[in-house]
Design a protein around this motif. Structure first.
Motif, PDB file in Angstrom:
ATOM      1  N   ASP A 162       0.820  -1.217   0.000  1.00  0.00           N
ATOM      2  CA  ASP A 162       0.000   0.000   0.000  1.00  0.00           C
ATOM      3  C   ASP A 162       0.851   1.263   0.000  1.00  0.00           C
ATOM      4  OD1 ASP A 162      -2.093  -1.770   0.223  1.00  0.00           O
ATOM      5  OD2 ASP A 162      -2.310  -1.519   2.394  1.00  0.00           O
ATOM      6  N   ILE A 163       2.169   1.109   0.032  1.00  0.00           N
ATOM      7  CA  ILE A 163       3.044   2.268   0.166  1.00  0.00           C
ATOM      8  C   ILE A 163       3.631   2.659  -1.186  1.00  0.00           C
ATOM      9  CG2 ILE A 163       5.075   3.210   1.324  1.00  0.00           C
ATOM     10  CD1 ILE A 163       4.562   1.254   3.586  1.00  0.00           C
ATOM     11  N   GLU A 164       3.241   3.827  -1.650  1.00  0.00           N
ATOM     12  CA  GLU A 164       3.758   4.385  -2.906  1.00  0.00           C
ATOM     13  C   GLU A 164       4.640   5.595  -2.595  1.00  0.00           C
ATOM     14  OE1 GLU A 164       3.132   2.781  -5.570  1.00  0.00           O
ATOM     15  OE2 GLU A 164       1.487   1.494  -4.882  1.00  0.00           O
ATOM     16  N   ASP A 165       5.294   6.112  -3.614  1.00  0.00           N
ATOM     17  CA  ASP A 165       6.205   7.246  -3.413  1.00  0.00           C
ATOM     18  C   ASP A 165       5.505   8.458  -2.810  1.00  0.00           C
ATOM     19  OD1 ASP A 165       8.237   5.752  -4.419  1.00  0.00           O
ATOM     20  OD2 ASP A 165       8.239   6.659  -6.415  1.00  0.00           O
ATOM     21  N   ASP A 166       4.225   8.637  -3.151  1.00  0.00           N
ATOM     22  CA  ASP A 166       3.502   9.823  -2.691  1.00  0.00           C
ATOM     23  C   ASP A 166       2.593   9.536  -1.487  1.00  0.00           C
ATOM     24  OD1 ASP A 166       1.724   8.221  -4.014  1.00  0.00           O
ATOM     25  OD2 ASP A 166       0.787   9.829  -5.186  1.00  0.00           O
ATOM     26  N   THR A 167       2.737   8.368  -0.862  1.00  0.00           N
ATOM     27  CA  THR A 167       1.908   8.021   0.292  1.00  0.00           C
ATOM     28  C   THR A 167       2.192   8.952   1.469  1.00  0.00           C
ATOM     29  OG1 THR A 167       1.862   5.680  -0.347  1.00  0.00           O
ATOM     30  CG2 THR A 167       1.323   6.198   1.941  1.00  0.00           C
ATOM     31  N   ILE A 168       1.145   9.471   2.062  1.00  0.00           N
ATOM     32  CA  ILE A 168       1.276  10.301   3.256  1.00  0.00           C
ATOM     33  C   ILE A 168       1.265   9.386   4.479  1.00  0.00           C
ATOM     34  CG2 ILE A 168       0.285  12.194   4.605  1.00  0.00           C
ATOM     35  CD1 ILE A 168       1.303  13.006   1.838  1.00  0.00           C
ATOM     36  N   LEU A 169       2.335   9.438   5.255  1.00  0.00           N
ATOM     37  CA  LEU A 169       2.468   8.541   6.401  1.00  0.00           C
ATOM     38  C   LEU A 169       1.904   9.121   7.694  1.00  0.00           C
ATOM     39  CD1 LEU A 169       6.055   7.096   5.839  1.00  0.00           C
ATOM     40  CD2 LEU A 169       3.867   6.161   5.098  1.00  0.00           C
ATOM     41  N   ASP A 170       1.593  10.394   7.705  1.00  0.00           N
ATOM     42  CA  ASP A 170       1.081  11.039   8.912  1.00  0.00           C
ATOM     43  C   ASP A 170      -0.236  10.392   9.353  1.00  0.00           C
ATOM     44  OD1 ASP A 170       0.576  12.709  10.978  1.00  0.00           O
ATOM     45  OD2 ASP A 170       0.447  14.540   9.802  1.00  0.00           O
ATOM     46  N   ASN A 171      -0.304  10.025  10.662  1.00  0.00           N
ATOM     47  CA  ASN A 171      -1.494   9.426  11.258  1.00  0.00           C
ATOM     48  C   ASN A 171      -1.844   8.096  10.614  1.00  0.00           C
ATOM     49  OD1 ASN A 171      -3.522   9.589  13.250  1.00  0.00           O
ATOM     50  ND2 ASN A 171      -5.032  10.219  11.734  1.00  0.00           N
ATOM     51  N   LYS A 172      -0.818   7.312  10.322  1.00  0.00           N
ATOM     52  CA  LYS A 172      -1.024   6.010   9.694  1.00  0.00           C
ATOM     53  C   LYS A 172      -0.463   4.881  10.571  1.00  0.00           C
ATOM     54  CE  LYS A 172      -2.633   7.393   5.600  1.00  0.00           C
ATOM     55  NZ  LYS A 172      -2.530   8.845   5.740  1.00  0.00           N
ATOM     56  N   VAL A 178      12.012   0.060   3.160  1.00  0.00           N
ATOM     57  CA  VAL A 178      11.251   1.117   2.482  1.00  0.00           C
ATOM     58  C   VAL A 178      11.915   2.476   2.714  1.00  0.00           C
ATOM     59  CG1 VAL A 178       9.076   2.394   2.486  1.00  0.00           C
ATOM     60  CG2 VAL A 178       9.050  -0.103   2.509  1.00  0.00           C
ATOM     61  N   PHE A 179      12.298   2.737   3.954  1.00  0.00           N
ATOM     62  CA  PHE A 179      12.945   4.016   4.282  1.00  0.00           C
ATOM     63  C   PHE A 179      14.285   4.162   3.570  1.00  0.00           C
ATOM     64  CE2 PHE A 179      10.606   4.331   8.616  1.00  0.00           C
ATOM     65  CZ  PHE A 179       9.521   4.913   7.974  1.00  0.00           C
ATOM     66  N   GLU A 180      15.018   3.063   3.448  1.00  0.00           N
ATOM     67  CA  GLU A 180      16.325   3.131   2.788  1.00  0.00           C
ATOM     68  C   GLU A 180      16.181   3.293   1.276  1.00  0.00           C
ATOM     69  OE1 GLU A 180      18.871   0.455   6.026  1.00  0.00           O
ATOM     70  OE2 GLU A 180      18.016  -0.512   4.248  1.00  0.00           O
ATOM     71  N   GLU A 181      15.121   2.670   0.707  1.00  0.00           N
ATOM     72  CA  GLU A 181      14.896   2.767  -0.732  1.00  0.00           C
ATOM     73  C   GLU A 181      14.220   4.069  -1.125  1.00  0.00           C
ATOM     74  OE1 GLU A 181      12.554  -0.658  -1.510  1.00  0.00           O
ATOM     75  OE2 GLU A 181      14.165  -2.076  -1.012  1.00  0.00           O
ATOM     76  N   LYS A 182      13.450   4.648  -0.215  1.00  0.00           N
ATOM     77  CA  LYS A 182      12.717   5.884  -0.500  1.00  0.00           C
ATOM     78  C   LYS A 182      13.094   6.946   0.544  1.00  0.00           C
ATOM     79  CE  LYS A 182       8.738   3.155  -2.106  1.00  0.00           C
ATOM     80  NZ  LYS A 182       8.896   3.298  -3.557  1.00  0.00           N
ATOM     81  N   PRO A 183      14.282   7.523   0.427  1.00  0.00           N
ATOM     82  CA  PRO A 183      14.758   8.488   1.434  1.00  0.00           C
ATOM     83  C   PRO A 183      13.876   9.724   1.585  1.00  0.00           C
ATOM     84  CG  PRO A 183      16.176   8.484  -0.512  1.00  0.00           C
ATOM     85  CD  PRO A 183      15.266   7.325  -0.655  1.00  0.00           C
ATOM     86  N   THR A 184      13.020   9.973   0.598  1.00  0.00           N
ATOM     87  CA  THR A 184      12.136  11.144   0.719  1.00  0.00           C
ATOM     88  C   THR A 184      11.184  10.985   1.909  1.00  0.00           C
ATOM     89  OG1 THR A 184      10.628  10.104  -0.891  1.00  0.00           O
ATOM     90  CG2 THR A 184      12.210  11.743  -1.730  1.00  0.00           C
ATOM     91  N   PHE A 185      10.838   9.729   2.251  1.00  0.00           N
ATOM     92  CA  PHE A 185       9.995   9.496   3.422  1.00  0.00           C
ATOM     93  C   PHE A 185      10.703   9.997   4.690  1.00  0.00           C
ATOM     94  CE2 PHE A 185       7.665   5.880   1.161  1.00  0.00           C
ATOM     95  CZ  PHE A 185       6.507   6.629   1.006  1.00  0.00           C
ATOM     96  N   ILE A 196       9.604  12.984   7.302  1.00  0.00           N
ATOM     97  CA  ILE A 196       9.434  12.723   8.732  1.00  0.00           C
ATOM     98  C   ILE A 196      10.335  13.639   9.558  1.00  0.00           C
ATOM     99  CG2 ILE A 196       9.690  11.003  10.562  1.00  0.00           C
ATOM    100  CD1 ILE A 196       8.992   8.855   8.484  1.00  0.00           C
ATOM    101  N   ARG A 197      11.574  13.795   9.127  1.00  0.00           N
ATOM    102  CA  ARG A 197      12.514  14.631   9.887  1.00  0.00           C
ATOM    103  C   ARG A 197      12.086  16.092   9.877  1.00  0.00           C
ATOM    104  NH1 ARG A 197      18.727  12.600   9.251  1.00  0.00           N
ATOM    105  NH2 ARG A 197      18.927  14.208  10.843  1.00  0.00           N
ATOM    106  N   GLU A 198      11.443  16.514   8.796  1.00  0.00           N
ATOM    107  CA  GLU A 198      10.929  17.889   8.752  1.00  0.00           C
ATOM    108  C   GLU A 198       9.852  18.111   9.803  1.00  0.00           C
ATOM    109  OE1 GLU A 198       9.556  18.521   4.781  1.00  0.00           O
ATOM    110  OE2 GLU A 198      11.576  18.609   3.902  1.00  0.00           O
ATOM    111  N   SER A 199       9.182  17.039  10.202  1.00  0.00           N
ATOM    112  CA  SER A 199       8.113  17.143  11.207  1.00  0.00           C
ATOM    113  C   SER A 199       8.662  17.238  12.625  1.00  0.00           C
ATOM    114  CB  SER A 199       7.173  15.935  11.100  1.00  0.00           C
ATOM    115  OG  SER A 199       6.536  15.897   9.845  1.00  0.00           O
ATOM    116  N   GLU A 200       9.965  17.017  12.792  1.00  0.00           N
ATOM    117  CA  GLU A 200      10.615  17.098  14.105  1.00  0.00           C
ATOM    118  C   GLU A 200       9.924  16.195  15.122  1.00  0.00           C
ATOM    119  OE1 GLU A 200      11.166  21.066  15.452  1.00  0.00           O
ATOM    120  OE2 GLU A 200      12.230  21.708  13.660  1.00  0.00           O
ATOM    121  N   ILE A 201      10.180  14.912  15.003  1.00  0.00           N
ATOM    122  CA  ILE A 201       9.593  13.918  15.897  1.00  0.00           C
ATOM    123  C   ILE A 201      10.210  14.050  17.288  1.00  0.00           C
ATOM    124  CG2 ILE A 201       9.240  11.461  16.303  1.00  0.00           C
ATOM    125  CD1 ILE A 201       7.702  12.613  13.894  1.00  0.00           C
TER     126      ILE A 201
END
Length: 534
Positions: free
Chosen positions: A91-101, A113-120, A124-129
């Motif tokens: 269910d995870i595509e390049d444009d999938t929004i992960l917030d609240n999932k 997935v994170f290593e293959e798609k670093p944009t994720f 996430i890091r922009e959200s300052e977890i």
């Protein structure tokens, strides 16, 4: 005090105990991951307000990998998660929004997935977890043993640490069983899993603080020892350390961090002499809410079994969530708030059907749990077929003469509660109700529950009117779940499916008690607020 909600990611999320507690402490869930679709169904329903039953495509619950298409949700919910990793659907595509999932699947697949798609990771890091939390199996983890990769579970703590390293949250919270502190031997060398896990987080740039606490000190009616590792990103730790430079706990952690970074190529040189965890039983004064979470319940105030479940003692009654009488239950429903219908009935409170032999055995456990002066052990010896002296037999009869046991009246074909007239009657009854399980016991009415709440047959109710196992709801009360929290999927399982199914009883038993999660979350939030104000 800053009232802003913090953001957290939950790995090894289970049915949602940790997330529920952290939400009450002021954290908003950004993302969760759980291997089991059965536990995930409960998490989605209660934490994300999403129902997964029925063939439809959920919006907030996504599968990392599956053998079934997205609209075959019923098949996905019964899928073996270890076979799902080889599936062709995702269910995870390049444009999938992960917030609240909630992402269902193996954490190693998520890491890929994170290593293959670093944009994720960038998003996430922009959200300052603020916090990443979870409880990976760690009992046999060692950084040395990872070279062998002979046990899937051995890699999970490292995967946890690697995701933490990629996302770089401000803090980390890892929960595990007490057994993580016991040494294990690998290739002739002795290792301590808790120490190895601590090293793994240092290698990702985090400073760990380790502790052994017990849920009963935080309002949970259960004698449940747990290992907790809370870690701080190095820049966050430095700010905290500068404010509290004389703190014993932070000094220990700072020295450990320096020792690991100095010996990165020879980690075996760093031993338990270089680090320690703080035990709430031996150092309760340190659990003051400064670095370690503050004790909220003292030894004379522990919540007992009768306080936890006495108000819902009879499962055949229909209890309303808003109508519970117990102070403890009302407190849980107040702390963990949720909007629900005013006439909502308490779910997961169906009793299991027991034969006479099982009920009679449980009654025996209830009775001997009340024995004093060492006679309880004598009764157990009698029950398990060990030799018992004539003197002890006489004393046991004296005790049994005050209690009714459950016999079967063959003449009238009915069960009867009677006081045994002699020890021979007790022994005859014992011959009818043998068991190979030596872990079974009854709850003590005026004590917290014991730690083993994963296997339903291990414990029975304390009350003589109820010689039965606990219901899922009663176990949930002992774990500090509010009454509106509904557990989904199968109630129990067995056979080969035990290896991968996570039914309701297991979901409850494996969960982090929400009250404990809230106490730790409150403490970490307070520390972040202090740093922010500096």
């Amino acid at each position: 005090m800053n009232k802003k909600k913090l953001k957290h990611i939950e790995l090894f999320a289970g049915c949602g105990g940790m997330s529920l507690g952290l939400e009450a402490a002021g954290y908003n869930l950004y993302l969760a991951n759980e291997l089991s679709p059965m536990a995930g169904e409960t998490f989605a329903y209660n934490i994300l307000n999403e129902t997964l039953e029925g063939n439809h495509s959920p919006n907030k619950t996504l599968w990392i990998k599956s053998q079934f298409a997205k609209n075959e949700i019923d098949k996905r919910l019964r899928e073996n998660p270890f076979e799902a990793t080889n599936g062709t659907f995702s269910d995870i595509e390049d444009d999938t929004i992960l917030d609240n999932k909630l992402l269902i699947g193996d954490i190693n697949k998520l890491l890929s997935v994170f290593e293959e798609k670093p944009t994720f990771i960038d998003r996430i890091r922009e959200s300052e977890i603020d916090l990443i939390s979870g409880g990976p199996p760690c009992q046999s983890f060692s950084l040395a043993g990872l070279r062998e990769k002979d046990n899937h579970k051995n890699t999970l703590p490292l995967s946890f640490a690697q995701i933490v390293g990629l996302i770089q949250p401000k803090t980390v919270l890892l929960e595990n069983v007490k057994g993580i502190t016991s040494p294990f031997t690998e290739n002739g060398k002795k290792y301590y899993a808790w120490l190895e896990v601590s090293k793994a987080f240092v290698l990702e740039g985090f400073v760990p603080v380790c502790m052994m606490l017990n849920s009963k000190y935080f309002g949970v009616p259960q004698n449940r020892p747990r290992f907790i590792l809370q870690a701080y990103r190095k820049d966050i730790f430095d700010k905290l350390y500068n404010k509290k430079r004389n703190n014993e706990i932070l000094k220990v952690s700072n020295e450990f961090y320096n020792a690991v970074t100095k010996n990165k190529k020879s980690l075996d040189k760093v031993t338990t002499k270089d680090f320690k965890y703080f035990d709430i039983e031996s150092r309760p004064n340190l659990f003051d809410g400064i670095i370690l979470p503050k004790i909220t319940v003292t030894k004379n105030e522990f919540i007992t079994s009768v306080e936890a479940i006495g108000d819902i003692r009879t499962p055949r009654f229909l209890y309303k969530v808003n109508g519970v009488k117990g102070k403890y239950a009302k407190t849980l429903n107040k702390i963990f708030r949720k909007k629900f219908p005013h006439d909502l009935l308490i779910k997961n409170h169906e009793p299991r059907n027991h034969s006479f032999l099982i009920r009679s055995r449980f009654r025996f456990y209830q009775v001997i749990e009340q024995f004093q002066n060492g006679l309880k052990k004598g009764a157990v010896d009698l029950f398990t077929g060990k030799n018992v002296s004539d003197e002890l037999r006489e004393k046991l009869l004296g005790e049994f003469s005050h209690h009714k046991l459950l016999f079967y009246d063959k003449t009238n074909s009915r069960e009867i509660d009677i006081i045994p007239e002699n020890i021979d009657e007790v022994e005859e009854l014992i011959k009818l109700i043998p068991t190979k399980k030596h872990s079974q016991r009854a709850l003590q009415e005026f004590e917290p529950a014991p730690a083993q709440l994963t296997i339903p047959d291990d414990l029975c109710h304390y009350h003589s009117d109820h010689p039965r196992t606990l219901t899922v709801r009663e176990m949930a009360r002992f774990q500090s779940f509010p009454d509106w929290f509904e557990f989904k999927s199968k109630v129990t399982t067995g056979g080969k499916m035990r290896k991968f199914e996570v039914p309701q009883y297991t979901q409850v038993g494996n969960a982090v008690p929400p009250l404990l999660a809230k106490a730790i979350g409150d403490n970490l939030k307070k520390q972040l607020d202090i740093i922010k104000e500096s």
